[in-house]
Design an enzyme around this catalytic site. Structure first.
Site, mmCIF file in Angstrom:
data_model
loop_
_atom_site.group_PDB
_atom_site.id
_atom_site.type_symbol
_atom_site.label_atom_id
_atom_site.label_comp_id
_atom_site.label_asym_id
_atom_site.label_seq_id
_atom_site.Cartn_x
_atom_site.Cartn_y
_atom_site.Cartn_z
ATOM 1 N N ALA A 74 0.803 -1.226 0.000
ATOM 2 C CA ALA A 74 0.000 0.000 0.000
ATOM 3 C C ALA A 74 0.834 1.273 0.000
ATOM 4 O O ALA A 74 0.271 2.368 0.057
ATOM 5 C CB ALA A 74 -0.926 0.001 1.221
ATOM 6 N N ASP A 75 2.157 1.147 -0.098
ATOM 7 C CA ASP A 75 3.006 2.344 -0.028
ATOM 8 C C ASP A 75 4.137 2.284 -1.056
ATOM 9 O O ASP A 75 5.322 2.302 -0.694
ATOM 10 C CB ASP A 75 3.581 2.471 1.396
ATOM 11 C CG ASP A 75 4.158 3.852 1.668
ATOM 12 O OD1 ASP A 75 3.737 4.812 0.992
ATOM 13 O OD2 ASP A 75 5.030 3.970 2.551
ATOM 14 N N PRO A 76 3.794 2.220 -2.355
ATOM 15 C CA PRO A 76 4.827 2.068 -3.395
ATOM 16 C C PRO A 76 5.454 3.397 -3.820
ATOM 17 O O PRO A 76 5.420 3.784 -4.978
ATOM 18 C CB PRO A 76 4.043 1.431 -4.550
ATOM 19 C CG PRO A 76 2.670 2.037 -4.423
ATOM 20 C CD PRO A 76 2.424 2.192 -2.943
ATOM 21 N N ARG A 190 -4.900 5.556 -1.812
ATOM 22 C CA ARG A 190 -3.546 6.019 -1.499
ATOM 23 C C ARG A 190 -2.520 5.351 -2.409
ATOM 24 O O ARG A 190 -1.632 6.003 -2.959
ATOM 25 C CB ARG A 190 -3.214 5.724 -0.035
ATOM 26 C CG ARG A 190 -1.738 5.953 0.294
ATOM 27 C CD ARG A 190 -1.375 5.561 1.706
ATOM 28 N NE ARG A 190 0.066 5.463 1.851
ATOM 29 C CZ ARG A 190 0.884 6.507 1.969
ATOM 30 N NH1 ARG A 190 0.400 7.724 1.943
ATOM 31 N NH2 ARG A 190 2.194 6.317 2.092
#
Length: 461
Positions: A74-76, A190
């Protein structure tokens, strides 16, 4: 392994080894990886790494994590990704992961379809089903707000759609009205927002919606495993009264062919199943009408094209004869002059091809442009021969191309057999033949007596 399996879509993804014995609840220990950030232009150029390919791999891999596995990174952002020296994309830091179940994933996909269709009532119902809007809420103001805020996706170049702007407008509505967003939805938004930001840094022309749409089109056209996806396809390409949106179907096929692993036979098979179902009567009538119109137009235009082409190639004077003779001499001389050296270097085919290409280029300048009906037929042939972006790239010679074409045709045989065994389809096929025969007779008689060509009325699709 589950997220980054070596499949056709994401074969160039690398994940570092996890050292479990050195990992705790607060510390994740991975193997050391040498590589460069995707924003390190100097290093990417030094090692001749393809930026566009890296961005495409990033987007396609992330989409498959979200929409197929449901368990996704979820945080690329730029600090969590590396390009290795051999061109692979490496994911790092799996501290922020999220999960969406099948219903949530399909609901998200269906929401995209409703936005494309500008069907705000259905979009609101999807949001209610996903638990975004409390039961009993007056949704009419929300529908009106969505209609005013979101861009007309169908009339906007998809390459120009900015994900941040679309989400910003959605966010304004969700803050104004009683929305309650679950963690999975916030994580997806996100993730996609971070992806587009990074993609634009690497390639200023990148747009996450443009990159993602081929995958969405592929899923909608070929995945028949769940009712939500079947509903998405029906709403995307059929009108409310059962007629098919031909331009929308063509657009979907055109987009889907850019997605890795796309199989046009699966898409056509879904359409065939709908045609022979109890709900497919209107579609069958539409297809019959469209075949009559296109076959009639193609036949008429082909005759005219051949006539015009023959006139364009006809030698009427000395200048035309000299031009034709010069092209023939160039072809012969090109082959004779290079035959010896090409045989030694193994280039027989390439020298012959060069000479033929010159002649074909000369013919292209002389021949008239193909008519719209001919262009539509050629495009249909290309779309029906499509097997997906990555698999097409593997075809490197004419022998493979011929084998692939034969294989594709062979795959369509069961579909033809399935249609031929349906009485309604055979009856409609006989009707099409009769209608085309009537048009042929009418055109021939009017041409014989010097009358203007007939005008046939048919309902617009």
């Amino acid at each position: 392994t589950e997220l980054y399996a070596q499949d056709v879509a994401i074969a160039d993804v690398f994940v570092p080894k996890v050292y479990s014995e050195l990992t705790t609840r607060k510390v994740l220990t991975l193997e050391w990886v040498d590589g460069f950030r995707l924003t390190d232009s100097e290093s990417l150029e030094a090692f001749n790494l393809d930026r566009k390919k890296l961005v495409d791999t990033l987007v396609q891999c992330s989409l498959r994590q979200i929409m197929e596995n449901g368990f996704f990174h979820a945080d690329p952002h730029a600090g969590n990704l590396l390009a290795t020296r051999d061109g692979r994309l490496c994911y790092l830091d799996f501290g922020m992961m999220s999960y969406a179940n099948a219903n949530q994933r399909n609901g998200f996909l269906l929401a995209v379809v409703h936005i494309v269709n500008r069907d705000w009532g259905e979009l609101v119902r999807v949001y209610q089903k996903l638990g975004f809007i409390p039961e009993g809420t007056d949704v009419k103001p929300i529908e009106l707000a969505l209609e005013d805020a979101l861009p007309d996706v169908l009339n906007t170049d998809i390459s120009e759609l900015n994900f941040k702007n679309v989400v910003g407008k959605l966010g304004d509505i969700m803050y104004t009205y009683p929305f309650s967003l679950p963690p999975f939805y916030i994580s997806i938004i996100r993730c996609l927002g971070v992806l587009e930001g990074l993609a634009i840094q690497v390639d200023p022309k990148a747009r996450i919606i443009s990159e993602a749409y081929p995958y969405v089109a592929n899923r909608v056209l070929t995945d028949d495993s769940q009712e939500e996806l079947r509903e998405a396809l029906r709403r995307l390409i059929f009108t409310t009264d059962g007629h098919i949106r031909w331009s929308r179907l063509e657009s979907l096929l055109d987009e889907a062919k850019e997605s890795s692993g796309f199989d046009v036979v699966q898409a056509v098979d879904k359409l065939v199943d709908y045609v022979i179902s109890s709900e497919g009567e209107e579609l069958l009538n539409d297809i019959a009408d469209q075949i009559v119109v296109e076959a009639d137009s193609l036949g008429r235009d082909t005759v005219l094209y051949i006539t015009n082409a023959a006139g364009a190639l006809a030698v009427r004077d000395e200048r035309g004869a000299a031009k034709a003779l010069r092209s023939l001499v160039d072809l012969i001389q090109n082959k004779e002059d290079k035959q010896g050296e090409d045989q030694e270097a193994g280039k027989d085919a390439s020298s012959a091809t060069t000479g033929i290409t010159k002649v074909l280029d000369s013919l292209t300048e002389t021949l008239p442009e193909p008519t719209p009906a001919m262009q539509r037929t050629m495009k249909l042939g290309v779309l029906l021969g499509t097997r997906g972006a990555s698999s097409l790239a593997a075809t490197t010679n004419s022998n493979n191309a011929a084998a692939d074409t034969a294989n594709t045709i062979q795959k369509f045989i069961p579909l033809v057999r399935k249609l031929s065994q349906e009485p309604r389809v055979t009856s409609k096929a006989n009707e099409v033949v009769a209608r085309l025969g009537e048009r042929l007779v009418s055109r021939s008689l009017r041409a014989a007596f010097g009358l203007p060509p007939p005008v046939f009325e048919i309902a617009e699709m």
